[in-house]
Design a protein around this motif. Structure first.
Motif, PDB file in Angstrom:
ATOM      1  N   PHE A 103       0.796  -0.936   0.105  1.00  0.00           N
ATOM      2  CA  PHE A 103       0.062  -0.147  -0.044  1.00  0.00           C
ATOM      3  C   PHE A 103       0.871   1.051   0.047  1.00  0.00           C
ATOM      4  O   PHE A 103       1.170   1.776   1.025  1.00  0.00           O
ATOM      5  N   PHE A 105       0.869   4.702  -1.351  1.00  0.00           N
ATOM      6  CA  PHE A 105       0.368   5.924  -2.238  1.00  0.00           C
ATOM      7  C   PHE A 105       0.163   7.164  -1.092  1.00  0.00           C
ATOM      8  O   PHE A 105       0.294   6.866  -0.080  1.00  0.00           O
ATOM      9  N   THR A 106      -0.054   8.339  -1.757  1.00  0.00           N
ATOM     10  CA  THR A 106      -0.609   9.318  -1.254  1.00  0.00           C
ATOM     11  C   THR A 106      -1.958   9.855  -1.620  1.00  0.00           C
ATOM     12  O   THR A 106      -2.077   9.963  -2.814  1.00  0.00           O
ATOM     13  N   GLN A 107      -3.092   9.660  -1.028  1.00  0.00           N
ATOM     14  CA  GLN A 107      -4.499   9.866  -1.435  1.00  0.00           C
ATOM     15  C   GLN A 107      -5.004  10.822  -0.595  1.00  0.00           C
ATOM     16  O   GLN A 107      -4.993  10.547   0.610  1.00  0.00           O
ATOM     17  N   VAL A 127     -10.331   5.455   1.595  1.00  0.00           N
ATOM     18  CA  VAL A 127      -9.395   6.132   0.441  1.00  0.00           C
ATOM     19  C   VAL A 127      -9.565   5.454  -0.631  1.00  0.00           C
ATOM     20  O   VAL A 127      -9.637   4.020  -0.730  1.00  0.00           O
ATOM     21  N   LYS A 128      -9.848   6.096  -1.739  1.00  0.00           N
ATOM     22  CA  LYS A 128      -9.830   5.442  -3.270  1.00  0.00           C
ATOM     23  C   LYS A 128      -8.717   5.544  -4.060  1.00  0.00           C
ATOM     24  O   LYS A 128      -7.935   6.644  -3.902  1.00  0.00           O
ATOM     25  N   ASN A 129      -7.979   4.512  -4.198  1.00  0.00           N
ATOM     26  CA  ASN A 129      -6.514   4.448  -4.969  1.00  0.00           C
ATOM     27  C   ASN A 129      -6.646   3.731  -6.247  1.00  0.00           C
ATOM     28  O   ASN A 129      -6.722   2.605  -6.253  1.00  0.00           O
ATOM     29  N   LYS A 130      -6.897   4.610  -7.439  1.00  0.00           N
ATOM     30  CA  LYS A 130      -6.931   4.307  -8.664  1.00  0.00           C
ATOM     31  C   LYS A 130      -8.311   3.341  -8.671  1.00  0.00           C
ATOM     32  O   LYS A 130      -9.373   3.978  -8.573  1.00  0.00           O
ATOM     33  N   SER A 152      -9.887  -4.305   1.578  1.00  0.00           N
ATOM     34  CA  SER A 152      -9.570  -3.657   0.045  1.00  0.00           C
ATOM     35  C   SER A 152     -10.415  -4.578  -0.811  1.00  0.00           C
ATOM     36  O   SER A 152     -10.907  -5.553  -0.360  1.00  0.00           O
TER      37      SER A 152
END
Length: 169
Positions: A103, A105-107, A127-130, A152
């Motif tokens: 994991f 990412f920065t969101q 959080v939405k990541n892609k 997830s």
């Protein structure tokens, strides 16, 4: 001469014994003061939404505990999540050409909830990541020990154990 030494020993022995008890009492008081200070610090950083979770162990679904080094973390900076956590488990869907397995990412945080319970605090955020929707749930004790459960849509759930600290910035 022997009588004088004997009298001095008899008179000074209770005094030194009392001082030893006072030292023990003050250590206990110091520990309690330190714990109260830590409780207040944890409460402040949670309500300010500015803390860093540093995991010491990862618990993948269906696996044993994995000890981690201190390079991994998840940082809450207001309305942003900066995550650099490892992932161990089954990924159901991976982006084409993805180079990171964890994991990383920065969101922006979609939903943020903070609740107090009898054991400490519960912080929930999404959080939405892609193409992935991630749910981070922190169970935090009053002294800052924490469990993070990450669910997830594209991977198995995983838990992390560690501590939270104030954001250094």
């Amino acid at each position: 001469m022997k009588k004088i030494i004997y009298i001095l020993i008899v008179l000074l022995l209770p005094v030194s014994f009392l001082k030893a008890q006072e030292v023990k009492k003050s250590k206990k008081e110091l520990r309690l003061e330190k714990q109260e200070k830590r409780k207040q610090e944890v409460k402040e950083i949670l309500f300010e939404k500015a803390f860093v979770f540093t995991p010491t162990h990862a618990m993948p679904l269906g696996g044993g505990s994995i000890q981690l080094n201190y390079t991994f973390d998840a940082e809450i900076k207001g309305d942003t999540l900066v995550s650099y956590l490892p992932f161990y488990g089954v990924a159901y869907h991976v982006d084409y050409g993805a180079r990171t397995g964890g994991f990383d990412f920065t969101q922006p945080i979609e939903n943020f909830e903070l609740e107090e319970d009898e054991k400490g605090y519960v912080v929930k955020l999404e959080v939405k990541n892609k193409m992935d929707l991630l749910s981070f749930t922190f169970h935090i004790s009053e002294l800052g020990y924490a469990t993070l459960n990450v669910t997830s849509t594209n991977r198995q759930a995983i838990s992390y154990y560690g501590t939270i600290e104030a954001d250094k910035e």
